[in-house]
Write a protein that holds these residues in place. Sequence first.
Motif, PDB file in Angstrom:
ATOM      1  N   GLU A  61      43.805  25.113  20.053  1.00 16.46           N
ATOM      2  CA  GLU A  61      43.991  26.456  19.508  1.00 16.46           C
ATOM      3  C   GLU A  61      45.379  26.996  19.843  1.00 16.46           C
ATOM      4  O   GLU A  61      46.013  27.665  19.014  1.00 16.46           O
ATOM      5  N   ARG A 113      47.822  25.373  17.497  1.00 17.37           N
ATOM      6  CA  ARG A 113      47.630  25.925  16.153  1.00 17.37           C
ATOM      7  C   ARG A 113      48.284  27.307  16.027  1.00 17.37           C
ATOM      8  O   ARG A 113      48.987  27.597  15.043  1.00 17.37           O
ATOM      9  N   ARG A 157      51.566  28.443  13.689  1.00 19.19           N
ATOM     10  CA  ARG A 157      51.512  29.602  12.785  1.00 19.19           C
ATOM     11  C   ARG A 157      52.688  30.550  13.063  1.00 19.19           C
ATOM     12  O   ARG A 157      53.340  31.045  12.138  1.00 19.19           O
ATOM     13  N   GLU A 206      49.078  27.729   8.115  1.00 13.08           N
ATOM     14  CA  GLU A 206      47.773  27.540   8.755  1.00 13.08           C
ATOM     15  C   GLU A 206      47.421  26.051   8.716  1.00 13.08           C
ATOM     16  O   GLU A 206      47.184  25.478   7.649  1.00 13.08           O
ATOM     17  N   VAL A 207      47.422  25.436   9.875  1.00 18.35           N
ATOM     18  CA  VAL A 207      47.077  24.020   9.969  1.00 18.35           C
ATOM     19  C   VAL A 207      45.845  23.861  10.856  1.00 18.35           C
ATOM     20  O   VAL A 207      45.471  24.771  11.598  1.00 18.35           O
ATOM     21  N   GLY A 208      45.232  22.715  10.758  1.00 19.03           N
ATOM     22  CA  GLY A 208      44.206  22.335  11.714  1.00 19.03           C
ATOM     23  C   GLY A 208      44.833  21.470  12.785  1.00 19.03           C
ATOM     24  O   GLY A 208      45.846  20.796  12.549  1.00 19.03           O
ATOM     25  N   VAL A 209      44.258  21.498  13.973  1.00 19.74           N
ATOM     26  CA  VAL A 209      44.779  20.691  15.083  1.00 19.74           C
ATOM     27  C   VAL A 209      43.633  19.919  15.720  1.00 19.74           C
ATOM     28  O   VAL A 209      42.571  20.501  16.020  1.00 19.74           O
ATOM     29  N   GLY A 255      40.552  25.081  14.088  1.00 18.56           N
ATOM     30  CA  GLY A 255      40.820  25.253  12.674  1.00 18.56           C
ATOM     31  C   GLY A 255      40.407  24.071  11.825  1.00 18.56           C
ATOM     32  O   GLY A 255      40.849  23.947  10.684  1.00 18.56           O
ATOM     33  N   VAL A 297      40.103  22.144   6.663  1.00 17.76           N
ATOM     34  CA  VAL A 297      40.829  23.125   7.470  1.00 17.76           C
ATOM     35  C   VAL A 297      40.307  24.513   7.148  1.00 17.76           C
ATOM     36  O   VAL A 297      40.228  24.906   5.985  1.00 17.76           O
TER      37      VAL A 297
END
Length: 446
Positions: free
Chosen positions: A129, A132, A136, A142-145, A168, A223
């Motif tokens: 988080e 992520r 941002r 907005e990405v996922g990690v 995310g 995502v």
Amino acid sequence: MAAAGGAASAGAPSGPPSYRVRAVGGIPEVRAGDDLATIIAGAAPDLVDGDVLLVTSKIVSKAEGRIVEAADREAAIDAETVRVVARRGTLRIVENRQGLVMAAAGVDASNTPAGTVLLLPKDPDASAEAIRAGIRAALGVEVGVVVTDTFGRPWRSGLTDVAIGAAGVRVLDDLRGGKDSHGNELSATVVASADELAAAGDLVKGKAAGFPVAVVSGLGHLVSADAGGGGRALVRSAADDMFRLGTSEAIRTAMTQRRTVRAFTDDPVDPGAVRRAVEAAVTAPAPHHTTPWRFVLLESEESRTRLLDAMRDAWVADLRRDGKSEEFIAKRVRRGQVLRDAPYLVVPCLVMDGSHTYGDARRDAAEREMFVVATGAGVQNFLVTLAGERLGSAWVSSTMFCRDVVREVLDLPDDWDPMGAVAVGHAAQAPRERAGRSADAFVAVR
């Protein structure tokens, strides 16, 4: 690198689904205190909404200062271990502080200075988080990690990367209730999406290629800003874990956790589980290659009630002949209530088939004792296996005091000697913790 079988993100051209996975170059050696999000953003400024970052846990641990001095790696593993799952020689599979079941608790002595070891991040989901949020802030996307680590797997040779933390990203894709291509309803299909992403990233990161970060593009449907659960959602709960322990650990745990249960629920007992316990019982050692065990299974309430009523009457008659008071007799009868409350009863019996007759009392008595010991070993196997089946039990001696009555009521052969009765059922409550016992008090060394 592209692979079929994925799903195109929203707005992608029509056609066969695909995705792209690439390693991120230019990541420098990470040190304690480094801001990973800033480093990754600088190396991959072209990240877009819906991309998934796959970050090797080693660089997360280094940034978080999870490098510790440890001349003895085993001591570090001990410190990170919550529960030993299986052990073979020096290899240990354990549950670690993060709840992950893995070799050596994730303690790594590679890619770290001599005399030190690398521990896993304290909270891989929180680490994901933070990266992520940092991406941002740095790039406005907005990405996922997914934080990844290398695992071995039961039943499979070789290693692969899996997700130990996520933010995310929809870590599990629950397809239950949907239909397959033939219209069949899916009833058990829950896809470990985050693990699939981790494995895809490992194909380009490599184990020793110096690429600790990868990006997957084209799977934006995985995502989501409100995707919950994180990597912890991938850890199977203890109640659902059918392979929670290795073989020797399971046997030892079943033996130590086998307890006498005196209160049962009304839940029915699976007769198949009892028969599996009998199969284990008859593998016990016995003299002269004999099989001195017989197990009478009382599966109907009528048979249990008929036996227990007859035993109670015989017991009361014996106590009255002994001159015991009615109050004393009532208390003793109440002690047998555990057998009445159990939804299933088993009467183990001893048979002397194959025994030797020597013609003198001393040797004949020793011969019977061997068979009694073998019967006890069989019953112990039976009780331990019941515990492994998550069934409670109580082995009480009552049938030994009225063997003739038991044989008559159950229509048993004259040479079957009832050796108590075993109440079987689901425990009404968890047993209290049992204090450990040292072997020293029970051992004499010569």
